[in-house]
Design a protein around this motif. Structure first.
Motif, PDB file in Angstrom:
ATOM      1  N   VAL A 135       8.115   3.321  -1.713  1.00 14.23           N
ATOM      2  CA  VAL A 135       7.050   4.010  -1.420  1.00 14.23           C
ATOM      3  C   VAL A 135       6.888   4.396  -0.170  1.00 14.23           C
ATOM      4  N   ILE A 136       6.437   5.898  -0.001  1.00 14.32           N
ATOM      5  CA  ILE A 136       6.115   6.365   1.583  1.00 14.32           C
ATOM      6  C   ILE A 136       4.664   7.085   1.392  1.00 14.32           C
ATOM      7  N   LEU A 137       4.265   6.660   2.636  1.00 16.12           N
ATOM      8  CA  LEU A 137       2.841   7.224   2.814  1.00 16.12           C
ATOM      9  C   LEU A 137       3.158   8.599   3.667  1.00 16.12           C
ATOM     10  N   VAL A 138       2.084   9.780   3.252  1.00 15.52           N
ATOM     11  CA  VAL A 138       2.294  10.878   4.117  1.00 15.52           C
ATOM     12  C   VAL A 138       0.863  11.452   4.060  1.00 15.52           C
ATOM     13  N   ASP A 139       0.907  12.300   5.253  1.00 13.26           N
ATOM     14  CA  ASP A 139      -0.627  12.975   5.408  1.00 13.26           C
ATOM     15  C   ASP A 139      -0.444  14.278   4.919  1.00 13.26           C
ATOM     16  N   VAL A 187       5.444   8.817  -3.633  1.00 15.51           N
ATOM     17  CA  VAL A 187       4.679   9.661  -2.474  1.00 15.51           C
ATOM     18  C   VAL A 187       3.132   9.424  -2.637  1.00 15.51           C
ATOM     19  N   ILE A 188       2.540   8.836  -1.699  1.00 16.48           N
ATOM     20  CA  ILE A 188       1.140   8.388  -1.650  1.00 16.48           C
ATOM     21  C   ILE A 188       0.592   8.999  -0.457  1.00 16.48           C
ATOM     22  N   GLN A 189      -0.453  10.118  -0.735  1.00 15.42           N
ATOM     23  CA  GLN A 189      -1.123  10.739   0.506  1.00 15.42           C
ATOM     24  C   GLN A 189      -2.046   9.884   0.980  1.00 15.42           C
ATOM     25  N   ILE A 190      -2.341   9.934   2.229  1.00 19.56           N
ATOM     26  CA  ILE A 190      -3.247   9.126   3.014  1.00 19.56           C
ATOM     27  C   ILE A 190      -3.850   9.971   4.067  1.00 19.56           C
ATOM     28  N   GLN A 191      -4.935   9.470   4.349  1.00 18.29           N
ATOM     29  CA  GLN A 191      -5.741  10.182   5.611  1.00 18.29           C
ATOM     30  C   GLN A 191      -5.276   9.484   6.863  1.00 18.29           C
ATOM     31  N   ARG A 192      -4.681  10.264   7.782  1.00 18.04           N
ATOM     32  CA  ARG A 192      -4.242   9.398   8.848  1.00 18.04           C
ATOM     33  C   ARG A 192      -5.151   8.805   9.943  1.00 18.04           C
TER      34      ARG A 192
END
Length: 649
Positions: free
Chosen positions: A351-355, A373-378
């Motif tokens: 699992v990788i978190l990206v903005d 790939v999981i998009q996050i709010q930094r």
């Protein structure tokens, strides 16, 4: 229930000793009246009887009233819940202590505990006439236990006594900067933490502890109090030894003006909290695993050798994780990390978190490498300077929101695995390698996702002082009680040591075949940002301590095992090619004795261009042959997404 506790309850909180004294004095006076033959010298026997009779009648009446009141109280106390289903909790007399409590700290605690309703339900589930069994940890022996006895329903609480830890024991004894992990010279030991005597037949429903908090006296290091840690571990040990095994949990009540250690009593087990009162429903299996570990990093929590097989019982809820934010420099690193995990034989989720700053093209490469790939709010570090390397690295806290997983092994994107590390999923939060002083390195760590932990981290974001300004320093202030992993599991590529013997040993570990090291952490300029021919850290004097050709070659073996498509995400930009040539020329001018600047570059990426502007040589002309300052891209190429930046790790 002891008579004094019953009197305590019946008399609305009047001091038990005073009430008993008044009752005894009155009873004695009545008995004296009855025993007088003449009722105060009033004459003969007949006259004496006429005087005594009213006294006997008065005493009997008072005794009858007291007995009736006591019977009514006992009936209310032990009546089954089923007969009172229509009664609200505020009207429920079976567990009422509100009117019987005075304004002491214990009684304030018990009022709050009653209001939570949690133990009221437990009390109601007991057999008719049953009472809660309570253990009191770190309570003054002179304190009255009467409120606790009333609260329990008639059971005298058990005062848990334990020997204090030696006053000579310091936090650095528990968390030394270095231990002889391989036992080359001695076997690491930990200070003695005395624990209470275990009683085989003692089963408790509730363990209550008063936890010392020195935050007012020591606002910076209150979390590193030996006495405080000892009390928390004693409370946990008593809960484990006396808990209701058939239920799998026991209640732990902490009177703690500070925040309880989040990996001794995690917030996901928190039932209720108000002010300094914390009620936990502690999982006994978790406590058993946690308390089996050393009390600090003074010993390894995982043997450096031995069986490394990991059970697959919870494999679907376990994952390796990393994070990318703010820049594209680590996309190639994350792709090579995924490849190395699969090469180690692990089949756990990735699992990788990206903005939003990670381009869709790069996301495609990450997915092709096996990452989910999981998009996050930094998350911005409120104390960081704008555009600094650590401005957004609190985004790592988002890992705790991945609650579909029970355990995560977090790994920085500038690391590759050389051996399988699935066995670390058996370790609790936070398990990590040592960094410096009493701190751990957050480049590899075991965490347990929880929304309440994420909320806790966010709530303190403006209060906690990070020693290095990044997430590593922040987490070290929150998780001061952590578990040491062998340095082989996060082997820092750092060779600037004054100890020649230790340096030789590190080089030997690095070159071992098959690998002894589990994970290689690349500090300094990253391998994918250098030409493959040699470690470009050799071309900068200040980065020599991170230079090693053997480690550099290991990363390139992983790269070469990837598909051509994935290798395409590791190409060099024109500006980076110019920067590397600039450094080589500077090394040549200074005639560095290692001589790497003499090596002819054969890396095919030197001749591969994927940008509109490909004439990197012209950048050197623009910078000027006599310019003494490094190219403007230098800082971005050295710093990384983790707290393990070159200067601070």
């Amino acid at each position: 229930m002891r008579p004094e506790a019953r009197r305590y309850r019946q008399n609305g909180g009047v001091d038990a000793e005073l009430q008993r004294k008044r009752t005894n004095d009155k009873k004695k006076a009545d008995e004296d009246d009855i025993s007088q033959p003449g009722g105060g010298g009033g004459g003969g026997g007949g006259g004496g009887g006429g005087v005594a009779l009213p006294v006997i009648r008065s005493f009997a009446l008072r005794l009858l009233v007291v007995l009736l009141f006591a019977a009514a109280s006992m009936t209310i106390l032990f009546v089954p819940t089923s007969t009172r289903r229509g009664t609200s909790r505020s009207e429920d007399s079976s567990f009422q202590v509100r009117g019987s409590l005075r304004n002491t700290s214990d009684e304030k605690l018990l009022r709050w505990l009653q209001d939570t309703g949690e133990l009221t339900a437990l009390r109601s589930s007991l057999d008719v006439g049953g009472a809660l069994k309570i253990g009191l940890v770190n309570f003054d022996d002179k304190s009255s236990t009467l409120p606790w006895e009333v609260f329990s329903g008639g059971e005298t609480p058990r005062l848990i006594r334990f020997e204090a830890v030696s006053e000579n024991t310091s936090w650095s004894d528990l968390y030394p900067e270095w231990i002889d992990e391989e036992e080359r010279w001695n076997t690491p030991t930990c200070p003695h933490f005395p624990m209470p005597t275990k009683h085989k037949n003692l089963n408790l429903h509730l363990v209550a502890a008063k936890v010392p908090c020195d935050r007012a006296k020591d606002p910076k290091d209150w979390t590193r109090s030996v006495k405080r840690l000892h009390t928390l571990l004693v409370a946990a040990r008593v809960a484990l030894d006396t808990g209701q095994r058939q239920q799998g949990y026991t209640y732990v009540l902490l009177d703690d003006e500070c925040r309880p250690s989040p990996n001794i009593f995690p917030c996901r087990e928190l039932v209720s909290h108000q002010g300094s009162f914390w009620l936990f429903k502690a999982d006994l299996k978790r406590l058993e695993k946690t308390l089996a570990l050393p009390p600090g990093s003074c010993q390894l929590s995982v043997p450096i050798t031995g069986n490394r097989r990991a059970p697959r019982k919870h494999a679907s809820r376990e994952a390796y994780a990393t994070i990318l934010h703010s820049a594209q420099f680590y996309v190639c690193g994350a792709i090579s990390l995924a490849r190395s995990i699969r090469m180690s034989g692990s089949k756990r989720d990735l699992v990788i978190l990206v903005d939003e700053n990670i381009h869709p093209h790069h996301r495609e490469g990450l997915e092709a490498a096996g990452w989910r790939v999981i998009q996050i709010q930094r998350i911005r570090n409120p104390k960081a300077e704008p555009e600094s390397y650590n401005e957004w690295n609190y985004s790592k806290f988002r890992l705790w929101q991945l609650t579909e997983y029970h355990k995560l092994i977090y790994i920085d994107a500038d690391i590759i695995l050389l051996r399988n590390m699935d066995f670390l999923f058996q370790m609790p939060e936070i398990s990590a390698t040592g960094n410096h002083e009493s701190m751990f390195n957050s480049g590899v760590m075991v965490i347990e996702p929880s929304n309440c932990t994420f909320e806790m981290l966010m709530q303190q974001i403006n209060e906690v002082e990070s020693y290095n300004g990044g997430d590593q320093g922040y987490l070290n202030e929150v998780y001061t009680w952590w578990h040491r992993l062998p340095k082989h599991m996060n082997f820092l590529k750092h060779f600037g040591l004054n100890d020649s013997e230790e340096l030789a040993h590190r080089l030997e570990l690095l070159g071992s075949e098959p690998p002894v090291v589990y994970a290689m952490h690349f500090l300094g300029l990253k391998p994918w940002l250098c030409f493959r021919d040699y470690d470009c850290n050799w071309n900068q004097q200040k980065l020599h301590e991170y230079a090693n050709d053997a480690a550099h070659a290991r990363w390139w073996r992983v790269h070469d095992s990837m598909s051509k498509k994935l290798q395409g995400y590791c190409l060099l930009r024109s500006k980076q090619k110019a920067s590397l040539e600039w450094d080589r020329r500077q090394a040549e001018q200074q005639r560095f004795p290692d001589g790497h600047w003499r090596i002819k570059i054969r890396d095919s990426r030197l001749r591969t261009c994927f940008e509109e502007f490909c004439y990197w040589e012209s950048m050197l002309w623009h910078w000027g042959e006599d310019q003494q300052q490094p190219p403007p891209s230098r800082a971005a190429l050295v710093d990384n997404n983790s707290a393990a930046a070159v200067v601070t790790t």
